[in-house]
Design an enzyme around this catalytic site. Structure first.
Site, short mmCIF file in Angstrom:
data_model
loop_
_atom_site.label_atom_id
_atom_site.label_comp_id
_atom_site.label_asym_id
_atom_site.label_seq_id
_atom_site.Cartn_x
_atom_site.Cartn_y
_atom_site.Cartn_z
N ASP A 1 0.87 -1.17 0.00
CA ASP A 1 0.00 0.00 0.00
C ASP A 1 0.92 1.23 0.00
O ASP A 1 2.14 1.12 0.12
CB ASP A 1 -0.97 -0.02 1.19
CG ASP A 1 -2.19 0.87 0.92
OD1 ASP A 1 -2.17 1.66 -0.05
OD2 ASP A 1 -3.18 0.78 1.67
N TYR A 2 0.31 2.36 -0.12
CA TYR A 2 1.01 3.64 -0.31
C TYR A 2 2.03 3.91 0.81
O TYR A 2 1.63 4.19 1.95
CB TYR A 2 -0.05 4.73 -0.33
CG TYR A 2 0.32 6.03 -0.96
CD1 TYR A 2 -0.22 6.41 -2.18
CD2 TYR A 2 1.18 6.92 -0.32
CE1 TYR A 2 0.08 7.63 -2.75
CE2 TYR A 2 1.49 8.13 -0.89
CZ TYR A 2 0.94 8.48 -2.11
OH TYR A 2 1.24 9.70 -2.68
#
Ligand code: NOJ
Length: 739
Positions: free
Chosen positions: A287-288
């Site tokens: 994820d980011y």
């Protein structure tokens, strides 16, 4: 040109020709092609394929940071997200395939969660339809629109089970149940990926967030997740597994830690479970910046170590963290990560780029004509209207207040009654508020009588004159329709709420409206279950409409006037108060189950245990009656299937649809089991007076669980079989499984 430069030039041409021939070797498999290409890549180029960066959207259109553009050119960035529209994607793909040494095309990812341009109901809303065909179609259309706008990868579906409505991201999932969640996960993966990867109306799916992201302590986004492996496997794992087995091409890690190890560095989750146990062959993206965040988690000293932990755990692609780009080479040199593992990660990514057909035609998702004709087409809007009305749940309908007579004079009141901006909800792709049909527009289009409008209050602000105007309009009308709820940004990422009631001013004006003596229909819009006991008591009728997207106003009017008879059922329990949270239907019995006559049992002293509206609940404008469930045999052997038949009759005066639900309970097992677990459902249509026999098949797997020794299987003994129209209202039969 010097002698050595000349030599390099010649080598480059030879080298490059060779690569071209390999890349375009059409008879080879994606695996062979990936291997051949891999053999020609430098370590820097390999790391580039493991790197994913975002582009931005400025006020005048899409933009990309200069640094990232140079990274594409040098081969240091092999994938992008948030870049969409044919023009922009073409411009960036051109850099990759014309200016880099190896001409490897880019992947283009985006959060297409519930629509690209035509916006469908939020996923939690769609889950309330219990209609797998409609949910699959919504994903199909979303993929076709995305793929017509340059994209080839969506960061969806989110399949995180959640029992906590405080968590803002419940809006993106399918609610609290692993079985329903699994069926929806499969429908969405198949919908996004279409007939086959590489079709120009399909995109790669990305199952997220692996794993357990929906169970943060206190419902606070990004918070710690901790539970036994048994609980994890029983209640949280099934939808991820179902999505992977349905063929999802990619998986995203989650921000949280699980059992003390952040998901992005968790070898048990990413390698042992996902790859080895389930056989996942696609690639895993973080994820980011979740890789970088492992420094904050306190399991690595710095970014470089975070990269090593991730790669060694099984992460292939670094989203936005720039860790692989900055440190992976050094980590290889120091022997902290193996070249073979990097190769494997690159291979996984290249394989999918070959499968997508990007090497043959890097612009296959960049067709301006397709972009113009597909986005927001009348057919797509019609499909959105169809699933929107199927997603609406009728929570209350005293004295058959609904459906409304079209000739009645209606007072439409509330901050969301004449609103378009909120309707597309959170994670709204490239949707435009202006394309939405407001409730006022939808109701006026179908009403034959007068429709008066006053907003009464804003989301959070009350003014005496607004209220007075609303009450005046209410008094002149036959019925009040009040459209109230959250703002769209009150759910979604980083939008946890500790208080899950309706904003206070809105509840106040509802009560004032009720005091006029006019019947009040409450239309709710929100991204999570709300605690609304006061409204439940006072309103005449309540429609839960979530965020329905582009066609919201039309779909709501269809239900208000009876053009569509509501059939939605809650995919998540609605608590009476945040104090009950987590409250969910598939709980364990405990040693002291609730007994109203005994103090010393599991309960609250100030509130019932039961939620306000249970999982699976939803009314219709007609009524249904259920027979007892009839098993085809009372005693059956382990391994044999069991057929259950239940007769359902439409006992009202309108045609309607009903979601017939099947639950089971293992009465005595080596570990405690839930008091009921959903194991089947069917949505059927019945005319007034009509009866249908609904048949379910229960397999050994449906009766299996992780036993005391953590092996998965069924244990002979007594089971309770339950059927009904919601989890709290079922009829039972007993069966016996023998060895
Ligand atoms: C963070 C979110 O958690 C994830 O769901 C999303 O796909 C990425 N950002 C990219 O936007």
């Amino acid at each position: 040109m010097g002698k050595s430069t000349y030599l390099l030039f010649i080598l480059n041409i030879l080298f490059f020709r060779n690569i071209q021939a390999q890349i375009y070797r059409p008879s080879a498999t994606a695996e062979q092609r990936a291997n051949e290409l891999l053999a020609t890549m430098t370590l820097d180029e390999k790391i580039g394929q493991l790197t994913l960066y975002t582009t931005d959207w400025g006020s005048t259109g899409p933009t990309i940071r200069e640094g990232y553009k140079n990274d594409i050119r040098s081969g240091a960035c092999g994938n992008l997200f948030n870049s969409h529209t044919v023009g922009f994607v073409r411009e960036l793909q051109k850099v990759a395939v014309e200016e880099t040494r190896l001409k490897i095309p880019l992947l283009f990812g985006f959060d297409v969660i519930h629509g690209y341009k035509t916006i469908f109901p939020i996923p939690l809303g769609e889950a309330a339809s219990w209609d797998m065909e409609a949910i699959g179609r919504s994903a199909r259309i979303s993929a076709a629109e995305a793929a017509a706008a340059g994209l080839n990868w969506t960061f969806a579906p989110m399949v995180d089970i959640s029992r906590d409505p405080r968590w803002g991201r419940v809006m993106e999932g399918a609610g609290e149940d692993p079985w329903l969640g699994s069926r929806i996960a499969e429908a969405r993966v198949r919908g996004f990926q279409g007939k086959k990867i590489g079709d120009t109306d399909a995109v790669l799916a990305c199952v997220k967030h692996f794993a357990g992201y929906g169970a943060p302590i206190g419902g606070r986004d990004y918070n710690t997740v901790d539970m036994s492996e048994r609980y994890f496997r029983d209640f949280y794992m099934p939808p991820y597994e179902a999505a992977v087995k349905a063929g999802a091409a990619t998986v995203m890690t989650s921000f949280n830690d699980y059992d003390g190890v952040p998901a992005t560095g968790n070898k048990y989750l990413l390698t042992d479970l996902l790859r080895k146990e389930w056989g996942f062959r696609g690639f895993i993206v973080t994820d980011y910046t979740s890789m970088n965040e492992m420094v904050n988690h306190g399991v690595v000293a710095d970014d470089k170590e975070a990269g090593e932990l991730s790669l060694n755990a099984g992460v292939d692609m670094d989203m936005q963290g720039a860790i692989y780009q900055r440190f992976l080479k050094k980590s290889v040199e120091e022997g902290k990560v193996k070249m073979a593992d990097i190769d494997e990660a690159v291979r996984r990514i290249l394989r999918l780029k070959f499968d997508l057909g990007l090497f043959e035609d890097p612009y296959k998702f960049c067709d301006e004509n397709r972009e113009k004709s597909v986005l927001l087409s009348p057919e797509n809007r019609a499909a959105a209207r169809d699933i929107s009305r199927k997603s609406i749940v009728l929570l209350k309908n005293d004295k058959n207040l609904l459906p409304l007579d079209r000739n009645r004079k209606i007072a439409l009141i509330g901050p969301l009654a004449d609103n378009k901006g909120e309707l597309i909800g959170n994670w709204n792709g490239a949707g435009n508020a202006n394309d939405c049909v407001s409730v006022l527009e939808g109701v006026r289009a179908q009403a034959k009588g007068e429709v008066l409008f006053e907003r009464g209050c804003s989301f959070f602000e009350a003014k005496k004159e607004w209220l007075e105007a609303a009450l005046a309009v209410a008094k002149q009308s036959d019925v009040v329709v009040a459209v109230v709820g959250e703002q769209a940004m009150m759910s979604g990422e980083a939008a946890a709420r500790a208080d899950i009631t309706l904003p206070a001013v809105q509840e106040e004006i509802l009560i004032e409206l009720v005091k006029t003596g006019k019947p009040v229909v409450v239309v709710l819009m929100n991204g999570r279950p709300l605690a609304i006991p006061n409204i439940a008591e006072n309103a005449g009728a309540i429609l839960e409409t979530w965020w329905l997207g582009t066609e919201a106003g039309n779909a709501i009017a269809d239900v208000l006037f009876g053009g569509y008879n509501p059939s939605g059922k809650l995919p998540m329990s609605f608590p009476r108060s945040v104090g009950q949270v987590p409250v969910f239907y598939n709980e364990k019995n405990t040693g002291r189950p609730f007994d109203p006559n005994s103090k010393w049992t599991s309960k609250y002293i100030d509130m019932p245990n039961a939620p306000l509206y249970p999982f699976g609940y939803g009314l219709s404008y007609t009524t249904f009656s259920y027979s007892d469930p009839k098993p085809d045999k009372i005693v059956f052997k382990k391994g044999e299937n069991l057929q259950i038949t239940v007769s359902v009759t439409n006992t009202g005066s309108r045609p309607g649809e009903e979601v017939v639900q099947l639950y089971v309970r293992d009465l005595v097992a080596s570990v405690t089991r839930p008091v009921r677990e959903l194991k089947g459902f069917q949505k059927i249509a019945l005319n007034p007076g009509e009866t249908k026999a609904v048949k379910f098949t229960l397999t050994e797997r449906d009766l299996s669980f992780y036993r005391r020794d953590m092996t998965f299987g069924a244990e002979p003994g007594e089971f309770e079989i339950m059927t009904g129209g919601n989890s709290a209202d079922v009829k039972k039969a007993k069966v016996l499984m023998t060895e």
